[in-house]
Scaffold this active site. Sequence first.
Site, mmCIF file in Angstrom:
data_model
loop_
_atom_site.group_PDB
_atom_site.id
_atom_site.type_symbol
_atom_site.label_atom_id
_atom_site.label_comp_id
_atom_site.label_asym_id
_atom_site.label_seq_id
_atom_site.Cartn_x
_atom_site.Cartn_y
_atom_site.Cartn_z
ATOM 1 C CB ALA A 174 35.698 41.475 38.882
ATOM 2 C CB CYS A 175 37.063 40.484 43.105
ATOM 3 S SG CYS A 175 38.565 41.321 42.757
ATOM 4 C CB SER A 176 32.323 37.907 42.723
ATOM 5 O OG SER A 176 32.211 38.968 43.876
ATOM 6 C CB SER A 231 38.169 35.167 41.863
ATOM 7 O OG SER A 231 39.098 34.497 41.155
#
Length: 380
Positions: free
Chosen positions: A156-158, A341
């Site tokens: 996901a966002c990481s 990300s």
Amino acid sequence: MKRVVISGSGLFTAPYVIDNEELVSAFNTYAEAENARNAEAIARGEQAPLALSSVAFIEKASGIRRRYVMDKEGVLDPQRLRPRLAARADDELSLQAEMAVAAARQALAAAGRQPADIDAVICAASNMQRPYPAMGIEIQHALGIEQGFAFDMNVACSSATFAIEQAANAVRSGSARAVLVVSPEICSAHLAWQDRDCHFIFGDVCTALVIECADLDPPTNPVGAGGRWEVLGTRLVTRFSNAIRNNFGFLTRSEDGDFAARDKLFRQEGRRVFKEVCPMAADHIAAHLADLSLSPAGVRRFWLHQANLSMNQLIARRLLGREATADEAPVILDEFANTASAGSVIAFHRHRDDLAAGDAGVICSFGAGYSIGSVVVRRL
């Protein structure tokens, strides 16, 4: 173990801009039409009317003022409210690969590297447009990288910070001389543009980083002004949470599910995420710095995940014990919106040229999972 540096970065910006005024107009037209269509049920109390959006609401809730998207017309069509992206034949370059190749070429030029210098490609993003063949392998092929390997990863966002650690580990161990990390984020395609609580959150973009051995042969004609950044350390952590979720997947058709159901797109419990993630991220960064014999006060710049302005302000305040300045924790969220990300990498790409040799910085992401990744760097 070999020393690792970030030697170049690249940024592909989607071709269209949607500002908050345009977005609010499209959403409110949709909401008013839905309320009129369901007027009788609303009058009977069987259904709640859709609340209208506003520019003030969006900017107070997020700090976002505009976003870049791969398609504007479809998103702003009140009867559609989603991008209109043309299907491509199997022998054409895929959309995510096209974005990644553009960003990657910038990063390679900035680092002064050629495709022959790259031994691995990691395509790290919150969504992949297909399961196979891997987007990373297509990007590797399109760039003319004939050696090495490539793969996709999603946290996901990481995703980007997790990929930086994988790239750094490959270089440290000697399994790769240089690794290209690309994050093609087409977030407009998984956003519920019909949901007032989140219709303003995301934008589209792609970032790229070249991560290489510090002792690699000197580059030829690097064009980047951002310098070389030694990776002092990376740290990752995950904790399971349903507070941010998307249930779309290949099993949907086998479950006889509704492809248009609300849970098949991005959704979150925003207040819960804020309360849970902010202290986790601040504690994560502080502990990482302490293990490297650094303190938050000794960090010249924090390139934080760009999801919500209030989140970044709170995390920085917990770290520094005071409000951070725009110089200490730069914001690109107002221009790009949340780009999953890619956000912290955009901040790094845009806001590092002025730092001096010896200055330390932290690239940090946090998002669904929950997942948090931090990369501590020092300018050489």
